[in-house]
Design an enzyme around this catalytic site. Sequence first.
Site, mmCIF file in Angstrom:
data_model
loop_
_atom_site.group_PDB
_atom_site.id
_atom_site.type_symbol
_atom_site.label_atom_id
_atom_site.label_comp_id
_atom_site.label_asym_id
_atom_site.label_seq_id
_atom_site.Cartn_x
_atom_site.Cartn_y
_atom_site.Cartn_z
ATOM 1 N N ARG A 51 0.515 11.623 -2.204
ATOM 2 C CA ARG A 51 -0.119 10.894 -3.300
ATOM 3 C C ARG A 51 -0.595 11.904 -4.339
ATOM 4 O O ARG A 51 -0.669 13.104 -4.066
ATOM 5 C CB ARG A 51 -1.299 10.076 -2.785
ATOM 6 C CG ARG A 51 -0.943 9.058 -1.693
ATOM 7 C CD ARG A 51 -2.200 8.370 -1.197
ATOM 8 N NE ARG A 51 -1.911 7.323 -0.204
ATOM 9 C CZ ARG A 51 -1.935 7.517 1.114
ATOM 10 N NH1 ARG A 51 -2.225 8.720 1.589
ATOM 11 N NH2 ARG A 51 -1.675 6.525 1.941
ATOM 12 N N LYS B 251 -5.923 9.402 1.806
ATOM 13 C CA LYS B 251 -6.477 8.064 1.636
ATOM 14 C C LYS B 251 -6.980 7.537 2.975
ATOM 15 O O LYS B 251 -6.307 7.661 3.995
ATOM 16 C CB LYS B 251 -5.405 7.126 1.068
ATOM 17 C CG LYS B 251 -5.939 5.768 0.634
ATOM 18 C CD LYS B 251 -4.849 4.970 -0.046
ATOM 19 C CE LYS B 251 -5.381 3.621 -0.528
ATOM 20 N NZ LYS B 251 -4.317 2.823 -1.191
ATOM 21 N N HIS C 263 3.746 8.133 -8.070
ATOM 22 C CA HIS C 263 3.950 7.428 -6.797
ATOM 23 C C HIS C 263 5.416 7.051 -6.569
ATOM 24 O O HIS C 263 5.804 6.754 -5.427
ATOM 25 C CB HIS C 263 3.070 6.178 -6.753
ATOM 26 C CG HIS C 263 2.410 5.966 -5.427
ATOM 27 N ND1 HIS C 263 1.425 6.795 -4.920
ATOM 28 C CD2 HIS C 263 2.604 5.020 -4.478
ATOM 29 C CE1 HIS C 263 1.043 6.348 -3.738
ATOM 30 N NE2 HIS C 263 1.743 5.280 -3.441
ATOM 31 N N ARG D 170 6.893 9.272 -4.028
ATOM 32 C CA ARG D 170 6.464 8.912 -2.663
ATOM 33 C C ARG D 170 7.269 7.723 -2.157
ATOM 34 O O ARG D 170 7.705 7.699 -0.998
ATOM 35 C CB ARG D 170 4.973 8.607 -2.660
ATOM 36 C CG ARG D 170 4.398 8.159 -1.330
ATOM 37 C CD ARG D 170 2.881 8.063 -1.437
ATOM 38 N NE ARG D 170 2.282 7.223 -0.419
ATOM 39 C CZ ARG D 170 1.876 7.648 0.779
ATOM 40 N NH1 ARG D 170 2.050 8.916 1.109
ATOM 41 N NH2 ARG D 170 1.313 6.828 1.640
ATOM 42 N N HIS E 39 -0.268 5.681 6.525
ATOM 43 C CA HIS E 39 -0.619 4.271 6.399
ATOM 44 C C HIS E 39 -1.482 3.842 7.581
ATOM 45 O O HIS E 39 -1.234 4.233 8.722
ATOM 46 C CB HIS E 39 0.634 3.401 6.358
ATOM 47 C CG HIS E 39 1.357 3.459 5.051
ATOM 48 N ND1 HIS E 39 2.657 3.019 4.897
ATOM 49 C CD2 HIS E 39 0.968 3.908 3.825
ATOM 50 C CE1 HIS E 39 3.039 3.194 3.642
ATOM 51 N NE2 HIS E 39 2.025 3.728 2.980
ATOM 52 N N TYR F 159 9.143 -0.951 2.866
ATOM 53 C CA TYR F 159 10.297 -0.118 2.523
ATOM 54 C C TYR F 159 11.586 -0.592 3.194
ATOM 55 O O TYR F 159 12.679 -0.232 2.755
ATOM 56 C CB TYR F 159 10.011 1.348 2.878
ATOM 57 C CG TYR F 159 8.901 1.926 2.038
ATOM 58 C CD1 TYR F 159 9.091 2.197 0.686
ATOM 59 C CD2 TYR F 159 7.643 2.167 2.572
ATOM 60 C CE1 TYR F 159 8.070 2.704 -0.100
ATOM 61 C CE2 TYR F 159 6.615 2.676 1.793
ATOM 62 C CZ TYR F 159 6.837 2.939 0.461
ATOM 63 O OH TYR F 159 5.815 3.434 -0.325
#
Length: 300
Positions: free
Chosen positions: A143, A168, A240, A243, A266, A275
């Site tokens: 990120r 994150k 992003h 990514r 995640h 995805y």
Amino acid sequence: MNQAKREVPGFEELLARFERTVSVLGRSQSTFNNYSRHVAAISLYFGKIPTELDPEQVQDYLFYQQKKSKTPSQTYFKHCVYGLRFLLKSEGIPYEYLRLPSIKHDKKLPVVLSKEEVWAMLQNTKLLKHRILIGLLYGCGLRCMEVRSVRLQDLDFDRQQLKVVQGKGKKDRYVPLSVHLIRGLKTYIEAEKPQDYLFNGQPIERAGGDFDSRYSQRGVQWAVKQVAKAAGVKKEVHVHTLRHSYATHLLEDGMDIMTLKDLLGHQNIETTMEYLQIAQLDSQRIFSPLDTLFEKCRRK
């Protein structure tokens, strides 16, 4: 922010409580900076702190921001609502107090670059710094905040790993470093001689009086935009996007979804599953009926 401290009674004390709550809840400094800007803006607009406003005033302000917003996603409007929600939470006041609206999340699939487009970006970088930046964003799936926060101590060339510190959700993780990227990183470090952060920028004063010497978020965004333009990429490319491309290409190259979830950092597998809707997998090959039409009819 400073203007609100000077002109709005009670704002400085409110901001101090707000910062304390954000910190205690484990949110990042960037979250506080983003939300507090919106709190300062509405405070200056009315000359009062938001907790002294009535719901009608807040509704009028949000309507004004919604009409002013030019982007389809109305990002500024949404962050304004999120900032006010967090403020009420920090003050122990229910959301209903200001009748804040719920925010619907857009159901949009991300833009993904082809490998040829990523290669073109790497080949069309004028600065080594930007080539390494693109290499990390795509090669490690970082990120924007994560790539800005890479320190020299996070790079392990012997084990070919990068430690992503406090990404994150305040989680650490390890991601593989390509041997090609390691070669470029060594060249960059030898040439630029960074001392702490891998990418340095102009020092910016933060709340509390300390300075942030990292490459700025705006600088990273500008670099990616410029490189995409130089490479002739016609898609809308953001930081992003690299990514998203990293995740999609790994799935197409055979990586399993659970490993990809961990690499991306995640918390929920549902986020990673998105995805699967984009990746062109051999086991789920999607094609146009025109292909079979041409193949069948040309034989006749």
